[in-house]
Design a protein around this motif. Structure first.
Motif, PDB file in Angstrom:
ATOM      1  N   PHE A 101       0.833  -1.208   0.000  1.00 33.88           N
ATOM      2  CA  PHE A 101       0.000   0.000   0.000  1.00 33.88           C
ATOM      3  C   PHE A 101       0.865   1.254   0.000  1.00 33.88           C
ATOM      4  N   ASP A 102       1.914   1.265   0.812  1.00 33.11           N
ATOM      5  CA  ASP A 102       2.797   2.434   0.837  1.00 33.11           C
ATOM      6  C   ASP A 102       3.469   2.643  -0.526  1.00 33.11           C
ATOM      7  N   ARG A 103       3.861   1.525  -1.195  1.00 27.81           N
ATOM      8  CA  ARG A 103       4.519   1.637  -2.495  1.00 27.81           C
ATOM      9  C   ARG A 103       3.554   2.212  -3.545  1.00 27.81           C
ATOM     10  N   VAL A 104       2.314   1.682  -3.552  1.00 25.00           N
ATOM     11  CA  VAL A 104       1.339   2.174  -4.517  1.00 25.00           C
ATOM     12  C   VAL A 104       1.000   3.639  -4.250  1.00 25.00           C
ATOM     13  N   THR A 105       0.936   3.992  -2.963  1.00 26.56           N
ATOM     14  CA  THR A 105       0.655   5.394  -2.617  1.00 26.56           C
ATOM     15  C   THR A 105       1.762   6.307  -3.147  1.00 26.56           C
ATOM     16  N   ILE A 112       2.324   7.534 -11.575  1.00 21.98           N
ATOM     17  CA  ILE A 112       2.669   6.302 -12.270  1.00 21.98           C
ATOM     18  C   ILE A 112       1.599   5.238 -12.060  1.00 21.98           C
ATOM     19  N   SER A 113       1.076   5.112 -10.793  1.00 22.09           N
ATOM     20  CA  SER A 113       0.096   4.078 -10.464  1.00 22.09           C
ATOM     21  C   SER A 113      -1.311   4.581 -10.746  1.00 22.09           C
ATOM     22  N   ARG A 122      -5.237  -0.762  -0.909  1.00 20.04           N
ATOM     23  CA  ARG A 122      -5.881  -0.324   0.337  1.00 20.04           C
ATOM     24  C   ARG A 122      -6.840  -1.391   0.852  1.00 20.04           C
ATOM     25  N   THR A 123      -7.570  -2.029  -0.061  1.00 20.57           N
ATOM     26  CA  THR A 123      -8.492  -3.093   0.344  1.00 20.57           C
ATOM     27  C   THR A 123      -7.741  -4.278   0.931  1.00 20.57           C
TER      28      THR A 123
END
Length: 317
Positions: A101-105, A112-113, A122-123
């Motif tokens: 989640f931290d990486r995607v954030t 980029i995401s 997050r889910t």
């Protein structure tokens, strides 16, 4: 027959001479009562398992909350171990979900995401956290079940029976010990024909402990606590409050005298009756001696069953 007098002797009863008069008294019936606890308590096992410790025996006095014994279910310890391993595994999954989640954030902040990847991460984190919380709750339930293996006294009292023993396997709800509360009563069982005479609050006489003789001097008073409204097997059940029954045995029997109606009788002071050659006499004012048949001796006089009539004037010897 023992009586409760409802009349008072004439004011000059204890003078040199006095008149005797018939008066109404309570007619008492002698019955056998048993000592019973107001409440009979049961210390029960709350979980199934093996009794590994039993700390009481018959006759012990316990306070409320005192430990009676300990029941252990070995499967509960194994379940806790299994849950601890699952919680550690789930915690690792939760940590990985947090990293993702931290990486995607971070990637989303750079553009980029996508929003879909962010929502999925997050889910996944939320599911991992909730699953870990549910596992911890399951563990708390088993820990509480383990704690409930300690069997406690439900109230203060004296241990009557201990139907269990160490090493025995018990099921939930089985009794390890029964206790009698310190508050005891005398329980009466009377023929139903006497039901109409029994009232809560009535006074009764209780014989001395272990004394089957009608010894008025050793008797004490009690009070009817309750008359149960149901007749069982043609008998009326009633409880009598009496002080200082705490050292009696539960089930011990004693004699009780209770009023079952009214009757007329004559009472004279005890010292007005004298005995000679095995015969009881009283002396009248005219000097004549009268043979009498005395009944029970009471604090307010002696009952005269025969020999005197209403209006006789009796002298002290």
């Amino acid at each position: 027959m023992i009586v409760f007098s409802t009349a008072i002797l004439a004011p000059h009863a204890f003078a040199e001479d006095f008149s005797v008069h018939s008066s109404q008294v309570d007619d008492l019936k002698a019955v056998i009562a048993t000592v019973e606890p107001v409440h009979l308590l049961a210390a029960r096992a709350r979980i199934g398992g093996t009794i590994i410790r039993l700390k009481v025996k018959e006759g012990d006095r316990l306070t409320a909350g005192a430990e009676v014994g300990l029941v252990v279910d070995q499967k509960l310890a194994l379940q806790i171990q299994a849950l601890d391993s699952r919680i550690k595994s789930q915690q690792a999954q939760r940590d990985q979900a947090k990293i993702d989640f931290d990486r995607v954030t971070e990637l989303r902040s750079r553009g980029i995401s996508s929003q879909v990847q962010f929502d999925q991460a997050r889910t996944a984190l939320d599911v991992a956290e909730r699953t870990a919380a549910a596992m911890r709750s399951d563990r708390d339930v088993i820990v509480q079940q383990t704690a409930e293996g300690t069997v406690l006294a439900p109230g203060a009292g004296r241990v009557l029976t201990v139907p269990a023993s160490e090493g025995r396997v018990v099921l939930p709800g089985e009794t390890l010990a029964t206790l009698a509360e310190d508050n005891y009563v005398l329980r009466l069982s009377l023929p139903e024909r006497h039901a109409r005479f029994m009232r809560a609050g009535d006074d009764v006489l209780i014989a001395a402990r272990g004394d089957q003789a009608e010894d008025n001097g050793a008797m004490r008073r009690g009070k009817v606590r309750i008359v149960y409204p149901e007749i069982q097997g043609g008998r009326v059940i009633a409880d009598v409050d009496v002080g200082d029954l705490g050292d009696y045995f539960v089930g011990e029997r004693t004699r009780v005298y209770l009023p079952t109606g009214k009757r007329d009788t004559i009472l004279v002071p005890a010292d007005a009756v004298y005995r000679r050659a095995g015969v009881n006499f009283v002396r009248l004012r005219d000097g004549a001696e009268v043979v009498v048949q005395p009944g029970e001796t009471r604090p307010d006089g002696v009952e005269i069953l025969s020999g005197l009539k209403d209006g006789d004037v009796v002298l002290r010897p």
